[in-house]
Design a protein around this motif. Structure first.
Motif, PDB file in Angstrom:
ATOM      1  N   MET A 217       8.298 -19.596 -34.595  1.00 29.73           N
ATOM      2  CA  MET A 217       8.393 -19.078 -33.232  1.00 29.73           C
ATOM      3  C   MET A 217       9.655 -18.216 -33.067  1.00 29.73           C
ATOM      4  O   MET A 217      10.726 -18.627 -33.497  1.00 29.73           O
ATOM      5  CB  MET A 217       8.450 -20.252 -32.257  1.00 29.73           C
ATOM      6  CG  MET A 217       7.492 -20.052 -31.111  1.00 29.73           C
ATOM      7  SD  MET A 217       7.288 -21.536 -30.113  1.00 29.73           S
ATOM      8  CE  MET A 217       8.904 -21.756 -29.405  1.00 29.73           C
ATOM      9  N   GLY A 218       9.529 -17.030 -32.464  1.00 33.72           N
ATOM     10  CA  GLY A 218      10.683 -16.150 -32.272  1.00 33.72           C
ATOM     11  C   GLY A 218      11.600 -16.655 -31.171  1.00 33.72           C
ATOM     12  O   GLY A 218      11.197 -17.470 -30.341  1.00 33.72           O
ATOM     13  N   PHE A 219      12.826 -16.146 -31.174  1.00 29.45           N
ATOM     14  CA  PHE A 219      13.806 -16.540 -30.154  1.00 29.45           C
ATOM     15  C   PHE A 219      13.484 -15.833 -28.839  1.00 29.45           C
ATOM     16  O   PHE A 219      13.329 -14.624 -28.793  1.00 29.45           O
ATOM     17  CB  PHE A 219      15.201 -16.177 -30.653  1.00 29.45           C
ATOM     18  CG  PHE A 219      16.266 -16.329 -29.616  1.00 29.45           C
ATOM     19  CD1 PHE A 219      16.648 -17.594 -29.189  1.00 29.45           C
ATOM     20  CD2 PHE A 219      16.873 -15.209 -29.051  1.00 29.45           C
ATOM     21  CE1 PHE A 219      17.632 -17.743 -28.223  1.00 29.45           C
ATOM     22  CE2 PHE A 219      17.855 -15.345 -28.087  1.00 29.45           C
ATOM     23  CZ  PHE A 219      18.229 -16.624 -27.675  1.00 29.45           C
ATOM     24  N   GLU A 220      13.334 -16.619 -27.785  1.00 29.72           N
ATOM     25  CA  GLU A 220      13.023 -16.042 -26.467  1.00 29.72           C
ATOM     26  C   GLU A 220      14.288 -15.967 -25.624  1.00 29.72           C
ATOM     27  O   GLU A 220      14.992 -16.970 -25.465  1.00 29.72           O
ATOM     28  CB  GLU A 220      12.006 -16.938 -25.725  1.00 29.72           C
ATOM     29  CG  GLU A 220      10.594 -16.866 -26.255  1.00 29.72           C
ATOM     30  CD  GLU A 220       9.843 -15.592 -25.859  1.00 29.72           C
ATOM     31  OE1 GLU A 220      10.062 -15.100 -24.752  1.00 29.72           O
ATOM     32  OE2 GLU A 220       9.087 -15.092 -26.702  1.00 29.72           O
ATOM     33  N   LEU A 221      14.571 -14.810 -25.081  1.00 29.22           N
ATOM     34  CA  LEU A 221      15.737 -14.684 -24.201  1.00 29.22           C
ATOM     35  C   LEU A 221      15.459 -15.388 -22.872  1.00 29.22           C
ATOM     36  O   LEU A 221      14.333 -15.347 -22.381  1.00 29.22           O
ATOM     37  CB  LEU A 221      16.012 -13.209 -23.910  1.00 29.22           C
ATOM     38  CG  LEU A 221      16.666 -12.393 -25.015  1.00 29.22           C
ATOM     39  CD1 LEU A 221      16.605 -10.900 -24.667  1.00 29.22           C
ATOM     40  CD2 LEU A 221      18.123 -12.806 -25.195  1.00 29.22           C
ATOM     41  N   PRO A 222      16.467 -16.024 -22.277  1.00 31.27           N
ATOM     42  CA  PRO A 222      16.257 -16.588 -20.944  1.00 31.27           C
ATOM     43  C   PRO A 222      16.025 -15.455 -19.936  1.00 31.27           C
ATOM     44  O   PRO A 222      16.440 -14.312 -20.176  1.00 31.27           O
ATOM     45  CB  PRO A 222      17.571 -17.330 -20.646  1.00 31.27           C
ATOM     46  CG  PRO A 222      18.571 -16.739 -21.569  1.00 31.27           C
ATOM     47  CD  PRO A 222      17.829 -16.237 -22.773  1.00 31.27           C
ATOM     48  N   ASP A 223      15.373 -15.785 -18.800  1.00 30.35           N
ATOM     49  CA  ASP A 223      15.053 -14.762 -17.786  1.00 30.35           C
ATOM     50  C   ASP A 223      16.262 -13.903 -17.433  1.00 30.35           C
ATOM     51  O   ASP A 223      16.144 -12.696 -17.235  1.00 30.35           O
ATOM     52  CB  ASP A 223      14.563 -15.441 -16.488  1.00 30.35           C
ATOM     53  CG  ASP A 223      13.128 -15.923 -16.627  1.00 30.35           C
ATOM     54  OD1 ASP A 223      12.467 -15.515 -17.602  1.00 30.35           O
ATOM     55  OD2 ASP A 223      12.705 -16.714 -15.762  1.00 30.35           O
ATOM     56  N   GLU A 224      17.423 -14.556 -17.326  1.00 31.13           N
ATOM     57  CA  GLU A 224      18.644 -13.849 -16.883  1.00 31.13           C
ATOM     58  C   GLU A 224      19.060 -12.748 -17.855  1.00 31.13           C
ATOM     59  O   GLU A 224      19.818 -11.845 -17.496  1.00 31.13           O
ATOM     60  CB  GLU A 224      19.837 -14.809 -16.733  1.00 31.13           C
ATOM     61  CG  GLU A 224      19.711 -15.840 -15.615  1.00 31.13           C
ATOM     62  CD  GLU A 224      18.785 -16.985 -15.985  1.00 31.13           C
ATOM     63  OE1 GLU A 224      18.491 -17.150 -17.196  1.00 31.13           O
ATOM     64  OE2 GLU A 224      18.325 -17.693 -15.077  1.00 31.13           O
ATOM     65  N   LEU A 225      18.614 -12.858 -19.118  1.00 33.67           N
ATOM     66  CA  LEU A 225      19.064 -11.881 -20.119  1.00 33.67           C
ATOM     67  C   LEU A 225      17.945 -10.946 -20.592  1.00 33.67           C
ATOM     68  O   LEU A 225      18.163 -10.115 -21.474  1.00 33.67           O
ATOM     69  CB  LEU A 225      19.655 -12.614 -21.327  1.00 33.67           C
ATOM     70  CG  LEU A 225      20.928 -13.434 -21.052  1.00 33.67           C
ATOM     71  CD1 LEU A 225      21.392 -14.119 -22.336  1.00 33.67           C
ATOM     72  CD2 LEU A 225      22.046 -12.538 -20.522  1.00 33.67           C
TER      73      LEU A 225
END
Ligand SMILES: NC(=O)c1ccc[n+]([C@@H]2O[C@H](COP(=O)([O-])OP(=O)(O)OC[C@H]3O[C@@H](n4cnc5c(N)ncnc54)[C@H](OP(=O)(O)O)[C@@H]3O)[C@@H](O)[C@H]2O)c1
Length: 304
Positions: free
Chosen positions: A1-9
């Motif tokens: 699974m790829g790294f998901e940025l948090p909404d804020e970023l």
């Protein structure tokens, strides 16, 4: 699974993403634009001219606008009408709106791009903090004053040139003039852009079913004159440190044109875009209860 940025970023990903463009024609459409004498607005103006729109420019410096008009018309033979208004003076905004309404029976697009960033607190002669006034109150008032004409001309679109800077927040509805808190440029800018976003959601709800849409966008991180009103230290930092990481403002013009002209945007309303990519704004800018208060306050402060 790829790294998901948090909404804020997620804006970090969106600024690198491929953006949409539109080659839809704007022939026969009356487009009112503020802040088109420089930067983001000027690039939008060029795209509107290329798209054959009938253009109404609202500017504070008529001499500067006349030269731009001549330049644009050398390349694209479109109608460009000029109206004068300083957006730090709400009575000016009212007068210009009145003049435009008297002359134009149809308005299909309104683009509010006039804006500034100030490192110091400056008060307008009508008693408002300058950045809040120009970036939010004036565009709010101008939009409301043209609203009925936009409805009569539907389908119509309103575009608020907002900013990722809304993430700096700084909005305190009990201290809009920064009498109780220490003013900083980023927080003052953040307050104005947050207020504008909060009212976009309210106006979008109000406009449901009218055929008029309203959206906000971050126009990219681009090389413009923004900040040139500030002191030498700020300008030195901007031009020597930040400048190289900024992009050409033509991307802002392309994005605004997409939102203003593309058939895919016909029914899209009440959204925030990073250029042309829909993005979730910061949590504080999604607080609808606060939004209703900001809306009511904005109505009162602008004398509506
Ligand atoms: N540049 C960026 O990376 C960036 C990023 C996010 C958001 N934005 C937003 O984009 C918008 C345009 O900024 P920009 O970067 O294009 O800056 P800019 O190059 O300084 O252009 C600002 C425009 O607003 C006009 N303006 C400023 N104060 C005004 C006033 N009191 N009354 C009437 N017009 C006024 C300016 O008129 P004059 O030509 O007479 O000075 C100019 O046309 C702003 O809302 C800004 O917050 C920009």
């Amino acid at each position: 699974m790829g790294f998901e940025l948090p909404d804020e970023l997620i804006f970090m990903k969106n600024k690198k993403a491929e953006q949409k463009k539109s080659d839809a024609s704007m022939a026969g459409k009356v487009c009112v634009i503020t802040g088109a004498t420089s930067g983001v607005g000027l690039e939008a103006l060029k795209k509107l001219a290329e798209g054959k729109a009938d253009i109404v420019m609202v500017c504070r410096n008529l001499e500067k606008a006349k030269l731009i008009k001549e330049d644009i018309q050398k390349k694209w033979p479109v109608n460009i009408d000029l109206f004068e208004a300083d957006f730090s003076i709400l009575s000016d905004v009212r007068r210009a709106a009145g003049e435009i309404l008297a002359k134009y029976k149809q308005i299909h697009v309104l683009i509010n791009s006039a804006g500034l960033h100030s490192t110091t607190k400056v008060m307008t002669r009508e008693g408002f903090e300058m950045v809040f006034c120009v970036n939010h109150l004036a565009s709010f008032l101008f939009t409301r004053l043209l609203m009925d004409r936009l409805k009569e001309s539907a389908p119509a679109r309103i575009i608020q040139v907002n900013s990722e800077g809304h993430r700096f927040n700084g909005l305190d509805i009990n201290d809009l003039n920064w009498n109780k808190r220490f003013y900083t440029g980023l927080r003052g800018y953040g307050a104005s852009k947050t207020a504008q976003l909060l009212t976009v959601w309210e106006v979008a709800d109000e406009l449901k079913g009218s055929g008029v849409t309203i959206n906000a966008l971050h126009p990219g991180d681009v090389r413009t004159n923004i900040g040139s009103n500030n002191g030498w230290l700020y300008r030195c930092f901007l031009h020597n440190v930040t400048w190289h990481s900024l992009k050409e403002p033509s991307i802002s013009g392309e994005a605004i044109y997409y939102l203003a002209a593309d058939p895919d945007m016909l029914d899209v309303s009440g959204k925030f875009f990073h250029l042309t990519i829909e993005e979730k704004p910061a949590k504080h800018a999604l607080d609808r209860e606060l939004g209703k208060k900001v809306y009511d306050l904005s109505m009162r402060m602008t004398g509506l």
